[in-house]
Write a protein that holds these residues in place. Structure first.
Motif, short mmCIF file in Angstrom:
data_model
loop_
_atom_site.label_atom_id
_atom_site.label_comp_id
_atom_site.label_asym_id
_atom_site.label_seq_id
_atom_site.Cartn_x
_atom_site.Cartn_y
_atom_site.Cartn_z
N ARG A 98 0.83 -1.21 0.00
CA ARG A 98 0.00 0.00 0.00
C ARG A 98 0.86 1.26 0.00
NH1 ARG A 98 -2.06 0.76 5.42
NH2 ARG A 98 0.06 1.52 5.59
N ASP A 99 1.88 1.27 0.88
CA ASP A 99 2.75 2.45 0.96
C ASP A 99 3.51 2.67 -0.35
OD1 ASP A 99 1.85 2.66 3.55
OD2 ASP A 99 3.68 1.88 4.47
N GLY A 100 3.95 1.58 -0.98
CA GLY A 100 4.65 1.70 -2.26
C GLY A 100 3.75 2.23 -3.36
N LEU A 101 2.51 1.75 -3.38
CA LEU A 101 1.56 2.23 -4.39
C LEU A 101 1.24 3.71 -4.19
CD1 LEU A 101 -0.83 -0.83 -4.64
CD2 LEU A 101 0.88 -0.11 -6.32
N ARG A 102 1.09 4.10 -2.93
CA ARG A 102 0.83 5.54 -2.65
C ARG A 102 2.02 6.38 -3.09
NH1 ARG A 102 -4.02 6.04 -0.82
NH2 ARG A 102 -4.87 4.64 0.75
N HIS A 103 3.24 5.88 -2.84
CA HIS A 103 4.42 6.61 -3.28
C HIS A 103 4.41 6.74 -4.80
CE1 HIS A 103 8.53 7.94 -3.83
NE2 HIS A 103 8.60 7.03 -4.80
N ALA A 104 4.17 5.62 -5.50
CA ALA A 104 4.16 5.65 -6.96
C ALA A 104 3.09 6.60 -7.48
CB ALA A 104 3.96 4.25 -7.52
N MET A 105 1.97 6.67 -6.79
CA MET A 105 0.88 7.55 -7.20
C MET A 105 1.33 9.02 -7.18
SD MET A 105 -2.84 7.95 -5.33
CE MET A 105 -2.22 8.81 -3.87
N ASN A 106 2.16 9.37 -6.19
CA ASN A 106 2.59 10.76 -6.03
C ASN A 106 4.02 11.01 -6.50
OD1 ASN A 106 0.16 11.64 -4.71
ND2 ASN A 106 0.83 10.46 -2.95
N THR A 108 7.32 11.90 -8.46
CA THR A 108 7.59 12.97 -9.44
C THR A 108 8.39 12.48 -10.64
OG1 THR A 108 9.55 13.63 -8.20
CG2 THR A 108 7.48 14.76 -7.67
N ALA A 109 8.74 11.20 -10.66
CA ALA A 109 9.47 10.65 -11.82
C ALA A 109 8.59 10.81 -13.07
CB ALA A 109 9.80 9.18 -11.59
N PRO A 110 9.23 10.97 -14.23
CA PRO A 110 8.46 11.17 -15.47
C PRO A 110 7.46 10.04 -15.77
CG PRO A 110 10.80 11.59 -15.84
CD PRO A 110 10.67 11.05 -14.46
N SER A 111 7.81 8.81 -15.39
CA SER A 111 6.87 7.69 -15.58
C SER A 111 7.06 6.72 -14.42
CB SER A 111 7.12 6.97 -16.91
OG SER A 111 8.23 6.12 -16.81
N HIS A 112 6.09 5.87 -14.22
CA HIS A 112 6.17 4.89 -13.14
C HIS A 112 7.39 3.98 -13.31
CE1 HIS A 112 2.14 6.31 -12.58
NE2 HIS A 112 2.02 5.61 -11.46
N LEU A 113 7.69 3.64 -14.55
CA LEU A 113 8.82 2.74 -14.80
C LEU A 113 10.16 3.38 -14.48
CD1 LEU A 113 7.60 0.98 -18.05
CD2 LEU A 113 7.51 0.14 -15.70
N GLU A 114 10.20 4.68 -14.35
CA GLU A 114 11.44 5.36 -13.99
C GLU A 114 11.53 5.62 -12.48
OE1 GLU A 114 12.58 8.66 -16.69
OE2 GLU A 114 10.76 8.06 -17.81
N CYS A 115 10.51 5.28 -11.75
CA CYS A 115 10.48 5.47 -10.30
C CYS A 115 11.18 4.28 -9.62
CB CYS A 115 9.04 5.58 -9.81
SG CYS A 115 8.87 5.58 -8.02
N PRO A 116 12.24 4.50 -8.86
CA PRO A 116 12.94 3.40 -8.20
C PRO A 116 12.04 2.60 -7.25
CG PRO A 116 14.23 5.42 -8.06
CD PRO A 116 12.89 5.78 -8.63
N THR A 117 11.14 3.27 -6.57
CA THR A 117 10.23 2.57 -5.65
C THR A 117 9.29 1.66 -6.43
OG1 THR A 117 10.35 4.38 -4.06
CG2 THR A 117 8.48 2.89 -3.86
N PHE A 118 8.76 2.14 -7.55
CA PHE A 118 7.87 1.33 -8.37
C PHE A 118 8.63 0.14 -8.96
CE2 PHE A 118 5.12 0.37 -12.03
CZ PHE A 118 3.90 0.29 -11.38
#
Length: 144
Positions: A98-106, A108-118
């Motif tokens: 849940r916490d990871g999904l909330r982070h990915a939702m907010n 600032t990376a250009p896309s989800h695939l560029e987000c290290p957490t995602f």
């Protein structure tokens, strides 16, 4: 004595499910009144235990084993503790997801695939999926 329709009304459990529970040995009727099954009033308590077991994640087979065939259930405290430990682990996993999904939702990376957490969430999901084996889980088509 309660006929099956009265038992269904008191317990909130459909008559079809009550018949199924009898078929698999979770409860017993004491006879019939015409064409309807008749149950002792104590069956309401047994149905409550079955519902609690299901909500806790026990299978019907596990519940049947715990309840036994007599009127006095013999609930294994170690089995309850093991299920509670399992639920603690599952809650921790789901909270992290849940916490990871909330982070990915907010994020600032250009896309989800560029987000290290995602990306980490995707790796964890893949590892968990691989750990379950390649066989898909069988789904019962039998109505309960």
């Amino acid at each position: 004595m309660l006929d099956i329709s009265e038992l269904a009304r008191q317990s909130g459990i459909a008559a079809s499910k009550i018949r199924y529970y009898e078929e698999v040995g979770l409860i017993r009727s004491v006879g019939r009144k015409g064409l309807r099954r008749v149950f002792e009033p104590e069956v309401v308590s047994r149905l409550s235990l079955i519902a609690l077991g299901q909500v806790a994640g026990f299978s019907l087979a596990e519940i049947r084993e715990m309840l036994g065939s007599d009127r006095h259930p013999d609930i294994d405290r170690e089995q309850l503790g093991a299920k509670a430990d399992f639920l603690d682990r599952r809650i921790k996993e789901l909270s992290a997801l849940r916490d990871g999904l909330r982070h990915a939702m907010n994020c600032t990376a250009p896309s989800h695939l560029e987000c290290p957490t995602f990306q980490r969430l995707m790796r964890i999901a893949l590892t968990r999926q691989a750990g379950r084996g390649s066989q898909p889980k069988k789904v019962s088509t039998r109505r309960k």
